[in-house]
Motif scaffolding. Structure first.
Motif, PDB file in Angstrom:
ATOM      1  N   ALA A  65       0.713  -1.100  -0.121  1.00  0.00           N
ATOM      2  CA  ALA A  65      -0.041   0.114   0.002  1.00  0.00           C
ATOM      3  C   ALA A  65       0.690   1.166  -0.189  1.00  0.00           C
ATOM      4  O   ALA A  65       0.572   2.280  -0.629  1.00  0.00           O
ATOM      5  N   MET A  66       1.977   1.343   0.625  1.00  0.00           N
ATOM      6  CA  MET A  66       2.735   2.254   0.747  1.00  0.00           C
ATOM      7  C   MET A  66       3.402   2.674  -0.552  1.00  0.00           C
ATOM      8  O   MET A  66       3.772   3.787  -0.920  1.00  0.00           O
ATOM      9  N   SER A  67       3.872   1.792  -1.366  1.00  0.00           N
ATOM     10  CA  SER A  67       4.281   1.654  -2.636  1.00  0.00           C
ATOM     11  C   SER A  67       3.373   2.398  -3.310  1.00  0.00           C
ATOM     12  O   SER A  67       3.615   3.422  -4.353  1.00  0.00           O
ATOM     13  N   HIS A  68       2.083   2.242  -3.359  1.00  0.00           N
ATOM     14  CA  HIS A  68       0.920   2.829  -4.215  1.00  0.00           C
ATOM     15  C   HIS A  68       0.860   4.160  -3.736  1.00  0.00           C
ATOM     16  O   HIS A  68       0.739   5.000  -4.692  1.00  0.00           O
ATOM     17  N   ARG A  71      -1.360  12.508   0.824  1.00  0.00           N
ATOM     18  CA  ARG A  71      -0.815  12.508   1.786  1.00  0.00           C
ATOM     19  C   ARG A  71      -1.415  12.101   3.077  1.00  0.00           C
ATOM     20  O   ARG A  71      -0.681  11.436   3.856  1.00  0.00           O
ATOM     21  N   PHE A  72      -2.721  12.154   3.082  1.00  0.00           N
ATOM     22  CA  PHE A  72      -3.451  11.763   4.245  1.00  0.00           C
ATOM     23  C   PHE A  72      -3.265  10.388   4.376  1.00  0.00           C
ATOM     24  O   PHE A  72      -3.190   9.547   5.223  1.00  0.00           O
ATOM     25  N   GLU A  73      -3.322   9.564   3.171  1.00  0.00           N
ATOM     26  CA  GLU A  73      -3.260   8.336   3.157  1.00  0.00           C
ATOM     27  C   GLU A  73      -1.911   7.720   3.569  1.00  0.00           C
ATOM     28  O   GLU A  73      -1.931   6.660   4.610  1.00  0.00           O
ATOM     29  N   ARG A  74      -0.842   8.442   3.282  1.00  0.00           N
ATOM     30  CA  ARG A  74       0.398   7.811   3.775  1.00  0.00           C
ATOM     31  C   ARG A  74       0.419   8.166   5.235  1.00  0.00           C
ATOM     32  O   ARG A  74       1.215   7.365   5.920  1.00  0.00           O
ATOM     33  N   GLY A  75       0.317   9.331   5.789  1.00  0.00           N
ATOM     34  CA  GLY A  75       0.104   9.751   7.079  1.00  0.00           C
ATOM     35  C   GLY A  75      -0.356   8.772   8.036  1.00  0.00           C
ATOM     36  O   GLY A  75      -0.149   8.303   9.118  1.00  0.00           O
ATOM     37  N   ASP A  76      -1.927   8.332   7.568  1.00  0.00           N
ATOM     38  CA  ASP A  76      -2.620   7.518   8.285  1.00  0.00           C
ATOM     39  C   ASP A  76      -2.109   6.097   8.503  1.00  0.00           C
ATOM     40  O   ASP A  76      -2.193   5.788   9.622  1.00  0.00           O
ATOM     41  N   LEU A  77      -1.516   5.671   7.273  1.00  0.00           N
ATOM     42  CA  LEU A  77      -0.873   4.263   7.385  1.00  0.00           C
ATOM     43  C   LEU A  77       0.391   4.265   8.328  1.00  0.00           C
ATOM     44  O   LEU A  77       0.471   3.286   9.077  1.00  0.00           O
ATOM     45  N   LEU A  78       1.208   5.339   8.183  1.00  0.00           N
ATOM     46  CA  LEU A  78       2.378   5.399   8.834  1.00  0.00           C
ATOM     47  C   LEU A  78       2.016   5.425  10.290  1.00  0.00           C
ATOM     48  O   LEU A  78       2.618   4.667  11.084  1.00  0.00           O
ATOM     49  N   THR A 130       7.486  10.962  13.853  1.00  0.00           N
ATOM     50  CA  THR A 130       8.067  11.951  13.515  1.00  0.00           C
ATOM     51  C   THR A 130       8.207  12.417  11.941  1.00  0.00           C
ATOM     52  O   THR A 130       8.075  13.642  11.647  1.00  0.00           O
ATOM     53  N   ALA A 131       8.304  11.374  11.121  1.00  0.00           N
ATOM     54  CA  ALA A 131       8.165  11.522   9.837  1.00  0.00           C
ATOM     55  C   ALA A 131       7.012  12.169   9.369  1.00  0.00           C
ATOM     56  O   ALA A 131       6.706  13.063   8.541  1.00  0.00           O
ATOM     57  N   VAL A 132       5.709  11.543   9.953  1.00  0.00           N
ATOM     58  CA  VAL A 132       4.431  12.426   9.698  1.00  0.00           C
ATOM     59  C   VAL A 132       4.391  13.839  10.116  1.00  0.00           C
ATOM     60  O   VAL A 132       3.744  14.385   9.383  1.00  0.00           O
ATOM     61  N   ILE A 133       5.049  13.844  11.146  1.00  0.00           N
ATOM     62  CA  ILE A 133       4.763  15.302  11.797  1.00  0.00           C
ATOM     63  C   ILE A 133       5.701  16.292  10.787  1.00  0.00           C
ATOM     64  O   ILE A 133       5.107  17.443  10.385  1.00  0.00           O
ATOM     65  N   LYS A 134       6.967  15.842  10.180  1.00  0.00           N
ATOM     66  CA  LYS A 134       7.434  16.744   9.364  1.00  0.00           C
ATOM     67  C   LYS A 134       6.691  16.860   7.836  1.00  0.00           C
ATOM     68  O   LYS A 134       6.637  17.998   7.419  1.00  0.00           O
ATOM     69  N   ASP A 135       6.128  15.808   7.489  1.00  0.00           N
ATOM     70  CA  ASP A 135       5.434  15.861   6.258  1.00  0.00           C
ATOM     71  C   ASP A 135       4.077  16.780   6.274  1.00  0.00           C
ATOM     72  O   ASP A 135       3.858  17.512   5.600  1.00  0.00           O
TER      73      ASP A 135
END
Length: 446
Positions: free
Chosen positions: A171-174, A202-209, A223-228
């Motif tokens: 999913a993250m690669s998608h 980016r919502f999708e990436r942040g939610d999954l992370l 931390t990665a989500v916060i920066k993004d």
């Protein structure tokens, strides 16, 4: 700020029809969305309308936006009907693909709002059939990538983040590919709609992370989500993109709260609470009821996390007040958010009572739940009935933790087993997991 009258003149043309720039939908209140959706439904169904595809497709987008903000199942059905009608009126392969995209997004929204899991299969089938037509249209291909990423994220969550992370990584690669193409589209067009679409990816990436980070207790992912999201937030204007701005702020705050929980640092949790306590970051209930309720739930969760870390009773009480405020507002039956609020409130109440060793508070809550339970019939609202049973059992578990024994063990086990059966029947995975955890606690105290 902007002159709202000028913006409305941009929005409306041709006797109230909305401009096809969907980014402007964020400026419309619920009344205007309903009016516009009805106008477009009428236009699409009018015999004299030469191009029925366009109004039907716009109607589907409008009704989906209304359903996302309100959780109204009627609006969700209208969105599905309009998207299907657009597909029937499509004259080119690209138009047919756009209609398929709208149908798939409506299916995914149904999963988000009501955890209707069979809609995931419908979305998969729709995207598989529609993908063939988009090879020569870069913009449409980017949109397909974004919707496929959303679907992949939900499929990964459905299988469970714990254990094998293969689906989550897929999913993250998608999602990463969707973000790359969305950003490219923004650079090409600079359109507000593309900017919002890139934010949604980016919502999708942040939610999954954040889900993986919670499961693995990995604060580096938070931390990665916060920066993004901090970088994304400065590119948004709450005056022009109020809904997207509010949703980014919500996720940024949750990342702070969960990072603070993992690291055991109250000051980081407080940063998330401060973001949610700033009225400038909130959205009005009248403009988007569900976004308002999600904001209140996140604030209550932050206060609850801080209270659990500091063992501060006053903060627990503030969290309960925010949960109560959210639950006083009318929300559609069957909404996942409504169930989450009820469950989280019950957990907060039980933990507060455990901290104080307050059996009186548990008894008062038990009485209140039983009164509410008498007003809910299992055959009319099975999920609501099952949620109340789960919450009641949670109080029994808390009483057992305080006293060392549980008088209502058999009653709690029966209630949880019945709730589990209902949750499984309706495909409600998150609620099933919560009920199973409580049932395991009951059996441990046997």
């Amino acid at each position: 700020m902007f002159e709202f009258g000028r913006e409305l003149r941009r929005i409306f043309r041709n006797q109230g029809r909305v401009d096809t720039d969907s980014s402007l939908y964020e400026l419309l209140n619920l009344k205007l969305l309903i009016t516009q959706g009805r106008n477009l439904d009428i236009e699409g169904g009018r015999v004299s309308t030469k191009d029925r595809f366009t109004p039907y497709l716009e109607a589907a987008e409008i009704w989906r936006e209304y359903a996302r903000r309100t959780g109204d199942p009627v609006a969700l059905r209208r969105a599905a009907t309009a998207a299907e009608s657009a597909g029937k009126e499509a004259r080119t392969a690209n138009e047919a693909a756009r209609a398929v995209l709208e149908q798939a997004q409506t299916c995914i929204l149904g999963v988000d709002l009501f955890e209707t899991r069979e809609l995931l299969t419908s979305a998969e089938d729709l995207l598989a059939n529609g993908r063939v037509a988009v090879q020569d249209d870069e913009g449409l291909r980017a949109r397909f990538n974004r919707v496929e990423a959303r679907l992949a994220a939900r499929l990964a969550i459905r299988q469970g983040i714990s254990g094998d992370l293969e689906l989550a990584l897929l999913a993250m690669s998608h999602i990463d590919r969707a973000i790359e193409r969305a950003d490219h589209q923004v650079r090409q067009t600079g359109a507000a709609g593309d900017k919002i679409a890139a934010a949604q990816a980016r919502f999708e990436r942040g939610d999954l992370l954040m889900l993986v980070g919670q499961d693995r207790c990995d604060s580096s992912l938070m931390t990665a989500v916060i920066k993004d999201f901090e970088a994304l937030l400065v590119r948004l204007d709450p005056a022009y993109e109020p809904v997207t701005h509010a949703r980014v702020t919500l996720r940024l705050a949750l990342a702070h709260i969960w990072k603070g929980e993992i690291e055991g640092k109250p000051d980081i949790i407080s940063e998330g609470i401060a973001l949610l306590s700033n009225d400038e970051n909130a959205i009005d209930f009248e403009h988007s009821p569900l976004d308002w309720a999600e904001h209140k739930q996140a604030l209550a969760m932050g206060l609850q996390a801080l209270a659990e870390l500091t063992l501060n009773e006053e903060i627990y009480e503030k969290a309960m007040q925010v949960y109560d405020l959210a639950l006083k507002r009318p929300l559609q039956k069957g909404l996942l958010l409504r169930a989450q609020l009820a469950n989280n409130r019950a957990t907060c109440l039980a933990k507060h009572a455990e901290l104080r060793g307050d059996l009186g508070a548990l008894e008062a809550a038990e009485t209140a739940f039983k009164v509410e339970l008498r007003g809910v019939k299992a055959q009319d609202d099975p999920v609501g009935w099952a949620i109340l049973q789960t919450n009641l059992a949670r109080l029994y578990v808390a009483r057992g933790d305080i006293t060392g024994f549980m008088l209502e063990r058999a009653e709690a086990a029966y209630a949880l087993e019945a709730a589990l059966e209902i949750f499984a029947e309706h495909g409600l995975k998150s609620l099933s997991t919560s009920a199973q955890e409580h049932l395991d606690r009951v059996r441990e105290q046997a």
